[in-house]
Enzyme design. Sequence first.
Site, PDB file in Angstrom:
ATOM      1  N   LYS A 113     -13.870  13.897 -13.029  1.00  0.00           N
ATOM      2  CA  LYS A 113     -12.581  14.500 -13.344  1.00  0.00           C
ATOM      3  C   LYS A 113     -12.690  15.780 -14.161  1.00  0.00           C
ATOM      4  CE  LYS A 113      -9.950  10.173 -13.179  1.00  0.00           C
ATOM      5  NZ  LYS A 113      -9.061   9.245 -13.912  1.00  0.00           N
ATOM      6  N   LYS A 215     -10.495   5.402   0.030  1.00  0.00           N
ATOM      7  CA  LYS A 215      -9.609   4.447  -0.628  1.00  0.00           C
ATOM      8  C   LYS A 215      -8.152   4.857  -0.476  1.00  0.00           C
ATOM      9  CE  LYS A 215      -9.021   2.177  -5.137  1.00  0.00           C
ATOM     10  NZ  LYS A 215      -9.522   2.139  -6.539  1.00  0.00           N
ATOM     11  N   LYS A 218      -2.317   6.946  -3.999  1.00  0.00           N
ATOM     12  CA  LYS A 218      -0.991   7.548  -4.133  1.00  0.00           C
ATOM     13  C   LYS A 218      -1.075   9.067  -4.255  1.00  0.00           C
ATOM     14  CE  LYS A 218      -1.252   5.785  -8.869  1.00  0.00           C
ATOM     15  NZ  LYS A 218      -0.727   4.722  -9.731  1.00  0.00           N
TER      16      LYS A 218
END
Length: 350
Positions: A113, A215, A218
Amino acid sequence: QKIIFSGIQPTGSLHLGNYLGAISHWVSLQDAGYDKLFYSIVDLHAITLPQDPQVLKQGIRDMTCALLACGIDPDRASLFVQSDVSQHSELAWLLGCITPYSLLATMTQFKEKSKGDKVNLGLYSYPVLMTSDILLYKATHVPVGEDQTQHLELAVKLARLFNNRFCGQRQQKEEEGQEKEEEGQEVAYFPEPAPQIDNERGVRRVMSLKDGTKKMSKSDPSDLSRVNLTDTADQIRKKVRKAKTDLTDGITYCPQSRPDLANLLHIFSALSACSVESLLADYSTAEKSVFKAGLVEVLVEHITPIGQEINRLSSDVGYVDSVLQRGADEATNVAAANMAEIRALVGLGS
């Protein structure tokens, strides 16, 4: 005591992957004989990335409604917002002061990240906050996914580090009339949390309907990649019809060579309580359209009632507020008592 803690961020709407991968497990744990269950909407974790304040606030309410609709019962589990219990942040600071830099530098998710120019301290140190979430309630078990095992390992290491530093020569105080432990005997304050793994369900990771190697998420820009818990029957039907498979005839289970079909079989199996083998016996020679029709049927049966309940709860503001207040009170009662003991061990306060 056997105590569960788990948390979920209030960003984006819940989808089938969240439901099968975590939430249905949370629900089943309510009947698994644990003494206490703490489920938290972890808004402090969410702000490690930029958030619109109004969107975040609405996300907290939407997440609460979704969790209740899925079956989280306030009479059996404490459901609360992380930032409503200030001791989470306080313990995170104390733990941060004993956490070696080398432990955080190896965290995989930070490496993933932090690929950019605007990396903040929170993104680096949030695994310590995650440990604080767990240890604050002396949780003995934590439901974890495949991408969270490293964070639980950190919690175990920090619990051990704290115990060794502050509890090595502590005498345990016993109730009046009970024999005190021998002087100098080691007494751990924090239990070392263990992973709570669900071995009953047939799927732990649900993949994208558009790419069986990725995966379900959202954050995927395509809404066709996932089944949202608020989708209608028509939306579910459309998404399953458009779900990627392959050009090979028949229905077979080959995760390596046919990942998209394997993903649909996993979903079908988890929702129908039928094994993959049983589904293959029924559909091995069927057309994919027939197989998908069966999958649509079980999806609609399980998901649309949840969506309807989410919509109902969304309009019942008073009830949702009362659930979160009750959960925060229950969590604070435990957190405040534990935090007072932790401060004393560390030597803080007047």
